[in-house]
Design an enzyme around this catalytic site. Structure first.
Site, PDB file in Angstrom:
ATOM      1  N   ASN A 147       0.841  -1.205   0.009  1.00  0.00           N
ATOM      2  CA  ASN A 147       0.033   0.143   0.012  1.00  0.00           C
ATOM      3  C   ASN A 147       0.809   1.336   0.037  1.00  0.00           C
ATOM      4  OD1 ASN A 147       0.920  -0.028   2.609  1.00  0.00           O
ATOM      5  ND2 ASN A 147      -1.123  -0.612   3.510  1.00  0.00           N
ATOM      6  N   ARG A 285       3.197   7.311  11.272  1.00  0.00           N
ATOM      7  CA  ARG A 285       2.729   6.872  12.431  1.00  0.00           C
ATOM      8  C   ARG A 285       2.373   8.083  13.543  1.00  0.00           C
ATOM      9  NH1 ARG A 285       1.006   3.272   9.907  1.00  0.00           N
ATOM     10  NH2 ARG A 285       1.656   0.835  10.157  1.00  0.00           N
ATOM     11  N   GLN A 314      -4.819   3.777  18.471  1.00  0.00           N
ATOM     12  CA  GLN A 314      -5.857   3.693  17.114  1.00  0.00           C
ATOM     13  C   GLN A 314      -6.847   2.493  17.708  1.00  0.00           C
ATOM     14  OE1 GLN A 314      -3.588   5.270  13.390  1.00  0.00           O
ATOM     15  NE2 GLN A 314      -4.411   3.255  13.335  1.00  0.00           N
ATOM     16  N   HIS A 333      -6.864   6.852   9.564  1.00  0.00           N
ATOM     17  CA  HIS A 333      -6.038   5.886   9.111  1.00  0.00           C
ATOM     18  C   HIS A 333      -6.699   5.054   7.986  1.00  0.00           C
ATOM     19  CE1 HIS A 333      -2.136   3.263  10.120  1.00  0.00           C
ATOM     20  NE2 HIS A 333      -2.552   3.569   8.613  1.00  0.00           N
TER      21      HIS A 333
HETATM   22  P1  NDP Z   1      10.331   2.172   3.726  1.00  0.00           P
HETATM   23  O1  NDP Z   1      10.926   1.290   4.803  1.00  0.00           O
HETATM   24  O2  NDP Z   1      10.306   1.734   2.105  1.00  0.00           O
HETATM   25  O3  NDP Z   1      10.608   3.438   4.129  1.00  0.00           O
HETATM   26  C1  NDP Z   1      10.921   4.203   5.314  1.00  0.00           C
HETATM   27  C2  NDP Z   1      12.172   4.997   5.080  1.00  0.00           C
HETATM   28  O4  NDP Z   1      12.212   5.696   6.449  1.00  0.00           O
HETATM   29  C3  NDP Z   1      13.281   4.298   4.926  1.00  0.00           C
HETATM   30  O5  NDP Z   1      13.877   4.891   3.793  1.00  0.00           O
HETATM   31  C4  NDP Z   1      14.209   4.367   6.111  1.00  0.00           C
HETATM   32  O6  NDP Z   1      15.779   4.451   6.115  1.00  0.00           O
HETATM   33  C5  NDP Z   1      13.691   5.746   6.615  1.00  0.00           C
HETATM   34  N1  NDP Z   1      13.860   5.888   8.153  1.00  0.00           N
HETATM   35  C6  NDP Z   1      14.041   5.145   9.129  1.00  0.00           C
HETATM   36  N2  NDP Z   1      14.475   5.736  10.235  1.00  0.00           N
HETATM   37  C7  NDP Z   1      14.604   6.975   9.787  1.00  0.00           C
HETATM   38  C8  NDP Z   1      14.970   8.072  10.677  1.00  0.00           C
HETATM   39  N3  NDP Z   1      15.456   8.006  11.997  1.00  0.00           N
HETATM   40  N4  NDP Z   1      15.144   9.117   9.898  1.00  0.00           N
HETATM   41  C9  NDP Z   1      14.914   9.454   8.661  1.00  0.00           C
HETATM   42  N5  NDP Z   1      14.395   8.319   7.941  1.00  0.00           N
HETATM   43  C10 NDP Z   1      14.274   7.308   8.754  1.00  0.00           C
HETATM   44  O7  NDP Z   1       8.619   2.045   4.177  1.00  0.00           O
HETATM   45  P2  NDP Z   1       7.504   2.601   3.501  1.00  0.00           P
HETATM   46  O8  NDP Z   1       7.989   3.996   2.708  1.00  0.00           O
HETATM   47  O9  NDP Z   1       6.895   1.602   2.721  1.00  0.00           O
HETATM   48  O10 NDP Z   1       6.647   3.132   4.561  1.00  0.00           O
HETATM   49  C11 NDP Z   1       6.861   3.955   5.714  1.00  0.00           C
HETATM   50  C12 NDP Z   1       6.168   3.827   6.903  1.00  0.00           C
HETATM   51  O11 NDP Z   1       4.733   4.363   6.362  1.00  0.00           O
HETATM   52  C13 NDP Z   1       5.744   2.593   7.339  1.00  0.00           C
HETATM   53  O12 NDP Z   1       6.588   2.174   8.261  1.00  0.00           O
HETATM   54  C14 NDP Z   1       4.324   3.006   8.200  1.00  0.00           C
HETATM   55  O13 NDP Z   1       4.626   3.356   9.549  1.00  0.00           O
HETATM   56  C15 NDP Z   1       3.945   3.833   7.313  1.00  0.00           C
HETATM   57  N6  NDP Z   1       2.751   3.627   6.446  1.00  0.00           N
HETATM   58  C16 NDP Z   1       1.491   4.120   6.679  1.00  0.00           C
HETATM   59  C17 NDP Z   1       0.386   3.789   5.911  1.00  0.00           C
HETATM   60  C18 NDP Z   1      -1.011   4.258   6.154  1.00  0.00           C
HETATM   61  O14 NDP Z   1      -2.000   3.707   5.669  1.00  0.00           O
HETATM   62  N7  NDP Z   1      -1.004   5.543   6.550  1.00  0.00           N
HETATM   63  C19 NDP Z   1       0.512   2.632   4.957  1.00  0.00           C
HETATM   64  C20 NDP Z   1       1.798   2.165   4.721  1.00  0.00           C
HETATM   65  C21 NDP Z   1       2.726   2.619   5.598  1.00  0.00           C
HETATM   66  P3  NDP Z   1      16.420   3.304   5.706  1.00  0.00           P
HETATM   67  O15 NDP Z   1      15.683   2.057   5.201  1.00  0.00           O
HETATM   68  O16 NDP Z   1      17.141   4.020   4.503  1.00  0.00           O
HETATM   69  O17 NDP Z   1      17.296   2.963   6.917  1.00  0.00           O
END
Ligand code: NDP
Length: 400
Positions: A147, A285, A314, A333
């Site tokens: 998603n 989140r 939630q 959400h």
């Molecule tokens: P990804 O894992 O692809 O991307 C998350 C990114 O955040 C990664 O590039 C990661 O870094 C980076 N990150 C982690 N820690 C930090 C930090 N301290 N500072 C800056 N960047 C950081 O996940 P997605 O993009 O697929 O999803 C992200 C989040 O979105 C999910 O974890 C979820 O909480 C939320 N989400 C919400 C939804 C909704 O319905 N509202 C649906 C789907 C997701 P790296 O990997 O480079 O270490």
């Protein structure tokens, strides 16, 4: 035979749909980075149906029961007397969604002596106490990418609606008015704004790609820098930390996972460093933002707007400050649970279950915790520890 407990959100108040607004949904061949969509052996649902609510059962009942397993589906997840807490004690597998999270706290994990696998039907496994899962050898998985684009679209919608003052303008129409000045006294163009992305992962990068044609100036911060070719394609400026980035941004969109490093990242101290009149969009989140700091900043005018899709806990209690703070554009959400996304995460959940019962490896991109440590996608994007503290408050939604 295994027992699987699946926690899903309630059916619509008017009952489970008998028909849908759209007859068919587009077929997607692969995700933007080439990752394949879920590959279960079969599915027992029609893509486009409501699968994420209790009666939809993620389309899993026939598959699980024909293999001799027991499936319990409930929305009753909060408090010690909930069906979830009672059924958990002898469950081998728990399936839960971030939208209506069955919080698997360290206390609940301690009671679930047979639990071996926790599947997030979606993305974001912060509702599972990951450290406790590591300590107990529980495998944690999610349906990576299912998603991400749905959420990226939602974030862009929220950013535009905040900057253009869409929701109050819509409300003037519904109220029978034609109050143009009231609508536009807070309405701006996105063009030319400095927009900062926290976490340029699957969603963050997709948001950047979608915002680029609006001629904004893109910024991002992440633990790993994007390839220089991608920075160049987007004209994006990398900042080594969020503090440096927020100072120059007119709007921020948050896309990092919730883990101990990101919990309450947007607190009074960080907001104080932002420009007056900045906007925040948070589809990642709720707990990444300090709820009272956000409400205070909107009331004082430090922030011009906050649109979020995510809360903590939630469902949010009826008196949660984000329900009533000024200039907000909150949704409950829903970003990652469009009917399209549901078809993908239902299929992904089935793929994970098929692998689990056949004792075949689960794709590494779906793994968050395995063999007592962060693994696969989890090892890349999460840090060790639990982010579930305070989730017991979700029980207040029913009481209020
Ligand atoms: P990804 O894992 O692809 O991307 C998350 C990114 O955040 C990664 O590039 C990661 O870094 C980076 N990150 C982690 N820690 C930090 C930090 N301290 N500072 C800056 N960047 C950081 O996940 P997605 O993009 O697929 O999803 C992200 C989040 O979105 C999910 O974890 C979820 O909480 C939320 N989400 C919400 C939804 C909704 O319905 N509202 C649906 C789907 C997701 P790296 O990997 O480079 O270490």
């Amino acid at each position: 035979m295994s027992k699987i407990v699946c926690v899903l959100y309630d059916d619509p108040v008017d009952g489970y749909p008998k028909s849908y607004a759209v007859d068919s949904i587009p077929k997607i061949d692969h995700y933007p980075d080439g990752q394949t969509l879920p590959t279960p052996k079969a599915i027992d649902f029609k893509p486009g149906a409501l699968l994420g609510s209790v009666s939809g059962e993620l389309g899993l009942r026939k598959f699980l029961e024909s293999a001799g397993h027991q499936l319990v589906v409930t929305s009753d997840k909060d408090g010690p007397n909930s069906i979830f807490e009672k059924e958990l004690v002898d469950a081998e597998v728990v399936i839960s969604q971030p939208f209506w999270p069955a919080y698997l706290t360290a206390e609940r994990i301690a009671k679930a002596k047979k639990l071996k696998l926790a599947i997030t039907a979606g993305i974001g496994s912060d509702h599972v106490a990951l450290q406790a899962a590591m300590d107990k050898g529980i495998t944690v998985t999610e349906v990576t990418y299912c998603n991400s684009i749905s959420t990226a679209e939602h974030a862009v919608m929220m950013l535009l609606s905040q900057v253009r003052n869409y929701i109050p303008s819509y409300q003037w129409v519904v109220k029978g008015g034609w109050n143009i000045a009231d609508c536009v006294a807070r309405s701006y163009d996105l063009e030319g704004m400095n927009v900062g992305i926290v976490g340029a992962g699957r969603i963050g990068l997709a948001v950047m790609r979608r915002l680029k044609p609006f001629d904004v100036k893109l910024h991002y911060t992440d633990r790993h820098r994007l390839p220089l070719s991608v920075e160049k394609e987007l004209g994006a400026t990398f900042h080594p930390n969020v503090q440096a980035m927020v100072k120059v941004c007119d709007a921020i969109s948050i896309h990092a996972p919730l883990h101990p490093e990101t919990e309450h990242m947007f607190n009074d101290a960080l907001i104080a460093q932002m420009k007056r009149g900045a906007f925040i969009v948070n589809t990642a989140r709720g707990k990444i933002c300090d709820e009272n700091a956000i409400a205070r900043a909107l009331k004082s005018g430090k922030l011009a707007g906050y649109a979020g899709d995510v809360w903590f806990p939630q469902p949010a209690p009826k008196d949660h400050p984000w329900r009533t703070m000024p200039h907000h554009g909150m949704t409950p959400h829903t970003a990652g649970t469009t009917l399209n996304a549901q078809a993908r995460y239902a299929a992904g959940t089935r793929e994970i279950l098929e692998c689990w019962f056949a004792k075949k490896p689960i794709r590494s991109e779906y793994l968050i915790v395995e063999n007592g440590k962060l693994a696969g996608a989890g090892a890349h994007s999460y840090s060790a520890g639990n982010a579930t503290e305070g989730s017991g408050e979700a029980v207040r939604y029913k009481r209020a």
